[in-house]
Design a protein around this motif. Structure first.
Motif, PDB file in Angstrom:
ATOM      1  N   SER A 127       0.592  -1.249  -0.296  1.00 21.50           N
ATOM      2  CA  SER A 127      -0.025  -0.505  -0.026  1.00 21.50           C
ATOM      3  C   SER A 127       0.748   1.573  -0.629  1.00 21.50           C
ATOM      4  N   GLU A 129       0.833   3.965   1.424  1.00 21.99           N
ATOM      5  CA  GLU A 129       0.907   4.098   3.518  1.00 21.99           C
ATOM      6  C   GLU A 129       1.920   3.351   3.775  1.00 21.99           C
ATOM      7  N   ASN A 133       5.828   4.636   4.607  1.00 26.39           N
ATOM      8  CA  ASN A 133       5.926   4.941   6.686  1.00 26.39           C
ATOM      9  C   ASN A 133       7.439   3.976   6.663  1.00 26.39           C
ATOM     10  N   CYS A 167       4.991  13.395   0.008  1.00 26.62           N
ATOM     11  CA  CYS A 167       5.096  13.082   1.218  1.00 26.62           C
ATOM     12  C   CYS A 167       5.867  13.743   1.735  1.00 26.62           C
TER      13      CYS A 167
END
Length: 210
Positions: A127, A129, A133, A167
């Motif tokens: 994903s 995310e 991360n 990001c």
């Protein structure tokens, strides 16, 4: 033939059963561990990559060469002590969400690792995310590699690239690859680099952090 040359040849030709003894013999002769690593093994993998790009070597031979180097590094690791094998920094790699293919990604991972990067493999169906991360958890990352093998997951590649670029974290280069991906598409989605094959990806990664 010097011991370094023997190690080079063993890696290049995938002599998995011979590499451990050769590395041990080189260490016993007092050859510097970093010389064994860089002049013997990393150089051999660079040659393997070049031969692969010229179609003088194919995927099975490349895989066995990478496996041979990995085995040699295991023997060498204790002697290296504080010396870093991953002298070029960290590379995060994964196949984008919706895509479960990993053969190409794994080959790229082996080649990039053999070039001197520490590779963090996020696996497949990753994903946005999870990618972000992983980048946050590894602020010193130098390369982020995104893979996709299906035409249907190219939008996921585009979306993931866009999200990573936006990001707010900088200091790394983003590279893309996979069967349906082209240089034109990579440029269109804003990737920092593209390679059509694993050997090229390793060369590209090295150039981008130079």
């Amino acid at each position: 033939m010097s011991k370094i040359d023997e190690i080079y040849q063993a890696v290049e030709t995938g002599k998995v059963k011979m590499i451990s003894a050769l590395v041990e013999e080189a260490l016993a002769e007092g050859i510097a561990p970093l010389s064994i690593l860089n002049d013997g093994m990393v150089s051999a993998m660079a040659s393997v990559g070049s031969k692969f790009q010229r179609s003088e070597m194919f995927v099975p031979e490349m895989l066995i060469a990478a496996k041979t180097m990995k085995k040699g590094v295991e023997i060498l690791q204790p002697a290296l002590g504080g010396a870093s094998i991953s002298s070029l920094g960290k590379c995060i790699i994964g196949t984008v969400y919706g895509d479960l293919h990993d053969i190409g990604k794994n080959l790229v991972m082996l080649m990039i690792e053999s070039s001197g990067f520490e590779v963090i493999d996020l696996g497949v169906d990753v994903s946005i995310e999870r990618f972000i991360n992983a980048i946050k958890e590894n602020p010193d990352v130098r390369i982020v590699g995104l893979s996709c093998l299906l035409t249907t997951t190219m939008p996921a590649l585009q979306e993931t690239t866009k999200a990573i670029k936006e990001c707010g974290i900088t200091g790394f280069k983003l590279i893309v690859g996979g069967a349906p991906v082209t240089q034109e598409f990579a440029d269109q989605i804003g990737a920092d680099g593209y390679s059509p094959d694993a050997a090229g990806a390793a060369e590209l990664a090295k150039k981008l952090v130079a």
